[in-house]
Motif scaffolding. Structure first.
Motif, PDB file in Angstrom:
ATOM      1  N   LEU A  38      25.412  13.056  64.330  1.00  0.00           N
ATOM      2  CA  LEU A  38      25.161  14.479  64.515  1.00  0.00           C
ATOM      3  C   LEU A  38      23.822  14.746  65.192  1.00  0.00           C
ATOM      4  CD1 LEU A  38      26.354  17.252  64.091  1.00  0.00           C
ATOM      5  CD2 LEU A  38      25.449  17.257  61.786  1.00  0.00           C
ATOM      6  N   ALA A  39      22.822  13.908  64.930  1.00  0.00           N
ATOM      7  CA  ALA A  39      21.501  14.114  65.546  1.00  0.00           C
ATOM      8  C   ALA A  39      21.606  14.042  67.066  1.00  0.00           C
ATOM      9  CB  ALA A  39      20.500  13.095  65.026  1.00  0.00           C
ATOM     10  N   GLY A  40      22.326  13.060  67.582  1.00  0.00           N
ATOM     11  CA  GLY A  40      22.497  12.932  69.027  1.00  0.00           C
ATOM     12  C   GLY A  40      23.268  14.088  69.624  1.00  0.00           C
ATOM     13  N   ALA A  41      24.346  14.496  68.947  1.00  0.00           N
ATOM     14  CA  ALA A  41      25.143  15.625  69.432  1.00  0.00           C
ATOM     15  C   ALA A  41      24.326  16.907  69.432  1.00  0.00           C
ATOM     16  CB  ALA A  41      26.392  15.794  68.570  1.00  0.00           C
ATOM     17  N   MET A  42      23.524  17.091  68.395  1.00  0.00           N
ATOM     18  CA  MET A  42      22.696  18.293  68.314  1.00  0.00           C
ATOM     19  C   MET A  42      21.677  18.316  69.453  1.00  0.00           C
ATOM     20  SD  MET A  42      22.236  18.531  64.175  1.00  0.00           S
ATOM     21  CE  MET A  42      20.972  19.774  64.245  1.00  0.00           C
ATOM     22  N   ALA A  43      21.055  17.180  69.720  1.00  0.00           N
ATOM     23  CA  ALA A  43      20.056  17.114  70.791  1.00  0.00           C
ATOM     24  C   ALA A  43      20.701  17.397  72.154  1.00  0.00           C
ATOM     25  CB  ALA A  43      19.380  15.745  70.798  1.00  0.00           C
ATOM     26  N   SER A  44      21.876  16.828  72.392  1.00  0.00           N
ATOM     27  CA  SER A  44      22.507  17.013  73.703  1.00  0.00           C
ATOM     28  C   SER A  44      23.031  18.431  73.918  1.00  0.00           C
ATOM     29  CB  SER A  44      23.631  15.999  73.907  1.00  0.00           C
ATOM     30  OG  SER A  44      24.697  16.245  73.019  1.00  0.00           O
ATOM     31  N   HIS A  45      23.332  19.151  72.830  1.00  0.00           N
ATOM     32  CA  HIS A  45      23.843  20.519  72.937  1.00  0.00           C
ATOM     33  C   HIS A  45      22.757  21.589  72.758  1.00  0.00           C
ATOM     34  CE1 HIS A  45      27.718  18.475  72.255  1.00  0.00           C
ATOM     35  NE2 HIS A  45      28.209  19.493  72.930  1.00  0.00           N
ATOM     36  N   GLY A  46      21.541  21.166  72.454  1.00  0.00           N
ATOM     37  CA  GLY A  46      20.478  22.144  72.223  1.00  0.00           C
ATOM     38  C   GLY A  46      20.614  22.851  70.893  1.00  0.00           C
ATOM     39  N   TRP A  47      21.081  22.127  69.874  1.00  0.00           N
ATOM     40  CA  TRP A  47      21.218  22.674  68.533  1.00  0.00           C
ATOM     41  C   TRP A  47      20.125  22.109  67.633  1.00  0.00           C
ATOM     42  CZ3 TRP A  47      26.920  20.732  68.045  1.00  0.00           C
ATOM     43  CH2 TRP A  47      27.745  21.449  68.924  1.00  0.00           C
ATOM     44  N   TYR A  48      19.858  22.803  66.545  1.00  0.00           N
ATOM     45  CA  TYR A  48      18.936  22.288  65.539  1.00  0.00           C
ATOM     46  C   TYR A  48      19.331  22.835  64.179  1.00  0.00           C
ATOM     47  CZ  TYR A  48      16.620  26.853  65.934  1.00  0.00           C
ATOM     48  OH  TYR A  48      16.354  28.190  65.954  1.00  0.00           O
ATOM     49  N   ALA A  49      18.923  22.122  63.141  1.00  0.00           N
ATOM     50  CA  ALA A  49      19.265  22.524  61.772  1.00  0.00           C
ATOM     51  C   ALA A  49      18.053  23.142  61.100  1.00  0.00           C
ATOM     52  CB  ALA A  49      19.732  21.300  60.985  1.00  0.00           C
ATOM     53  N   VAL A  50      18.294  24.169  60.308  1.00  0.00           N
ATOM     54  CA  VAL A  50      17.250  24.782  59.493  1.00  0.00           C
ATOM     55  C   VAL A  50      17.742  24.894  58.054  1.00  0.00           C
ATOM     56  CG1 VAL A  50      16.214  26.109  61.378  1.00  0.00           C
ATOM     57  CG2 VAL A  50      18.016  27.142  60.001  1.00  0.00           C
ATOM     58  N   VAL A  51      16.809  24.753  57.134  1.00  0.00           N
ATOM     59  CA  VAL A  51      17.121  24.955  55.726  1.00  0.00           C
ATOM     60  C   VAL A  51      17.036  26.452  55.456  1.00  0.00           C
ATOM     61  CG1 VAL A  51      16.333  24.550  53.366  1.00  0.00           C
ATOM     62  CG2 VAL A  51      16.347  22.674  55.018  1.00  0.00           C
ATOM     63  N   ALA A  52      18.119  27.013  54.937  1.00  0.00           N
ATOM     64  CA  ALA A  52      18.156  28.441  54.621  1.00  0.00           C
ATOM     65  C   ALA A  52      17.807  28.687  53.155  1.00  0.00           C
ATOM     66  CB  ALA A  52      19.535  29.007  54.936  1.00  0.00           C
ATOM     67  N   ALA A  53      18.109  27.716  52.296  1.00  0.00           N
ATOM     68  CA  ALA A  53      17.798  27.843  50.871  1.00  0.00           C
ATOM     69  C   ALA A  53      17.791  26.445  50.263  1.00  0.00           C
ATOM     70  CB  ALA A  53      18.824  28.721  50.157  1.00  0.00           C
ATOM     71  N   ARG A 107      19.296  26.580  70.291  1.00  0.00           N
ATOM     72  CA  ARG A 107      17.964  26.876  70.827  1.00  0.00           C
ATOM     73  C   ARG A 107      18.006  28.148  71.672  1.00  0.00           C
ATOM     74  NH1 ARG A 107      14.573  23.677  68.830  1.00  0.00           N
ATOM     75  NH2 ARG A 107      15.037  21.514  68.449  1.00  0.00           N
ATOM     76  N   SER A 108      19.162  28.421  72.276  1.00  0.00           N
ATOM     77  CA  SER A 108      19.313  29.631  73.094  1.00  0.00           C
ATOM     78  C   SER A 108      19.577  30.874  72.239  1.00  0.00           C
ATOM     79  CB  SER A 108      20.449  29.437  74.099  1.00  0.00           C
ATOM     80  OG  SER A 108      21.664  29.183  73.420  1.00  0.00           O
ATOM     81  N   GLY A 109      19.745  30.691  70.936  1.00  0.00           N
ATOM     82  CA  GLY A 109      19.970  31.810  70.021  1.00  0.00           C
ATOM     83  C   GLY A 109      21.348  31.782  69.405  1.00  0.00           C
ATOM     84  N   GLY A 110      21.437  32.156  68.172  1.00  0.00           N
ATOM     85  CA  GLY A 110      22.713  32.253  67.470  1.00  0.00           C
ATOM     86  C   GLY A 110      23.059  31.007  66.672  1.00  0.00           C
ATOM     87  N   THR A 111      24.097  31.155  65.878  1.00  0.00           N
ATOM     88  CA  THR A 111      24.586  30.091  65.007  1.00  0.00           C
ATOM     89  C   THR A 111      25.693  29.312  65.705  1.00  0.00           C
ATOM     90  OG1 THR A 111      24.101  31.477  63.089  1.00  0.00           O
ATOM     91  CG2 THR A 111      25.606  29.647  62.733  1.00  0.00           C
ATOM     92  N   VAL A 112      25.745  28.009  65.473  1.00  0.00           N
ATOM     93  CA  VAL A 112      26.809  27.166  66.007  1.00  0.00           C
ATOM     94  C   VAL A 112      27.996  27.253  65.053  1.00  0.00           C
ATOM     95  CG1 VAL A 112      27.485  24.818  66.642  1.00  0.00           C
ATOM     96  CG2 VAL A 112      25.142  25.606  67.079  1.00  0.00           C
ATOM     97  N   PRO A 113      29.153  27.742  65.530  1.00  0.00           N
ATOM     98  CA  PRO A 113      30.337  27.771  64.650  1.00  0.00           C
ATOM     99  C   PRO A 113      30.742  26.343  64.264  1.00  0.00           C
ATOM    100  CG  PRO A 113      30.704  29.043  66.672  1.00  0.00           C
ATOM    101  CD  PRO A 113      29.431  28.283  66.842  1.00  0.00           C
ATOM    102  N   HIS A 114      31.254  26.189  63.056  1.00  0.00           N
ATOM    103  CA  HIS A 114      31.620  24.848  62.597  1.00  0.00           C
ATOM    104  C   HIS A 114      32.723  24.224  63.444  1.00  0.00           C
ATOM    105  CE1 HIS A 114      29.611  25.848  58.586  1.00  0.00           C
ATOM    106  NE2 HIS A 114      28.818  25.137  59.320  1.00  0.00           N
ATOM    107  N   GLU A 115      33.620  25.042  64.000  1.00  0.00           N
ATOM    108  CA  GLU A 115      34.657  24.476  64.869  1.00  0.00           C
ATOM    109  C   GLU A 115      34.013  23.768  66.059  1.00  0.00           C
ATOM    110  OE1 GLU A 115      34.599  28.082  64.426  1.00  0.00           O
ATOM    111  OE2 GLU A 115      35.545  27.669  62.490  1.00  0.00           O
ATOM    112  N   GLU A 116      32.975  24.371  66.611  1.00  0.00           N
ATOM    113  CA  GLU A 116      32.266  23.773  67.749  1.00  0.00           C
ATOM    114  C   GLU A 116      31.476  22.533  67.310  1.00  0.00           C
ATOM    115  OE1 GLU A 116      29.120  25.167  71.233  1.00  0.00           O
ATOM    116  OE2 GLU A 116      29.989  26.679  69.898  1.00  0.00           O
ATOM    117  N   LEU A 117      30.868  22.616  66.153  1.00  0.00           N
ATOM    118  CA  LEU A 117      30.124  21.482  65.609  1.00  0.00           C
ATOM    119  C   LEU A 117      31.052  20.289  65.400  1.00  0.00           C
ATOM    120  CD1 LEU A 117      27.483  20.355  64.267  1.00  0.00           C
ATOM    121  CD2 LEU A 117      28.371  21.321  62.127  1.00  0.00           C
ATOM    122  N   PHE A 118      32.179  20.512  64.739  1.00  0.00           N
ATOM    123  CA  PHE A 118      33.103  19.420  64.455  1.00  0.00           C
ATOM    124  C   PHE A 118      33.815  18.929  65.717  1.00  0.00           C
ATOM    125  CE2 PHE A 118      33.298  21.313  59.995  1.00  0.00           C
ATOM    126  CZ  PHE A 118      32.299  20.468  59.536  1.00  0.00           C
ATOM    127  N   ALA A 119      33.977  19.778  66.712  1.00  0.00           N
ATOM    128  CA  ALA A 119      34.543  19.339  67.988  1.00  0.00           C
ATOM    129  C   ALA A 119      33.605  18.342  68.663  1.00  0.00           C
ATOM    130  CB  ALA A 119      34.800  20.536  68.897  1.00  0.00           C
TER     131      ALA A 119
END
Length: 155
Positions: A38-53, A107-119
């Protein structure tokens, strides 16, 4: 992950500082992200994880130089978040446990839907449904969205 309590981790009582647990648990999340690809996929798509709680519960103290294992597992996900559990374990006994609610953002704004994440990385097999108490905890500990006011009023 095998870890050891170091002098930079302790407080005046010579045990692992309560705030340090959460910093060490970050290592467990990065390990999980790396091992799953997931780390590699996140980097290549411009995604990042944040702790919400996050919530942590302590059972026993970890002392200076003590070895322990950091265990991390995916509890499940819903339409907005991923839920994880971290444990500090010594000889099979849980010393501390944290529950984490994390979100995957663009990174461009908004949440990544899980369907896109799992794809991008595939859906892990055997992921259980999130237990009701986890949703209750998330709801009870939530703050208003950043689009709504959240005044600091102690009354």
């Amino acid at each position: 992950m095998p870890l050891r309590v170091l002098p930079t981790d302790i407080d005046l009582l010579r045990h692992l500082n309560n705030g340090r647990y959460l910093s060490l648990f970050d290592l467990g999340r990065w390990d999980l992200l790396t091992r799953t690809g997931l780390a590699g996929a996140m980097a290549s798509h411009g995604w990042y994880a944040v702790v919400a709680a996050e919530t942590i519960t302590f059972r026993r103290s970890l002392e200076l130089w003590q070895r322990f294992d950091l265990e991390t597992r995916l509890l499940g996900h819903d339409d907005r978040a991923v839920y994880l559990e971290h444990r500090a374990v010594v000889d099979g006994e849980i010393y501390a446990r944290a529950i984490i609610r994390a979100r995957i953002l663009r990174r461009s704004g908004g949440t990544v839907p899980h369907e896109e994440l799992f794809a991008a990385v595939g859906r892990p097999e055997g992921v259980p449904d999130v237990e009701p108490w986890v949703h209750e905890w998330a709801a009870a500990s939530a703050l208003p969205s950043t689009k709504r006011p959240a005044p600091s009023d102690w009354s």
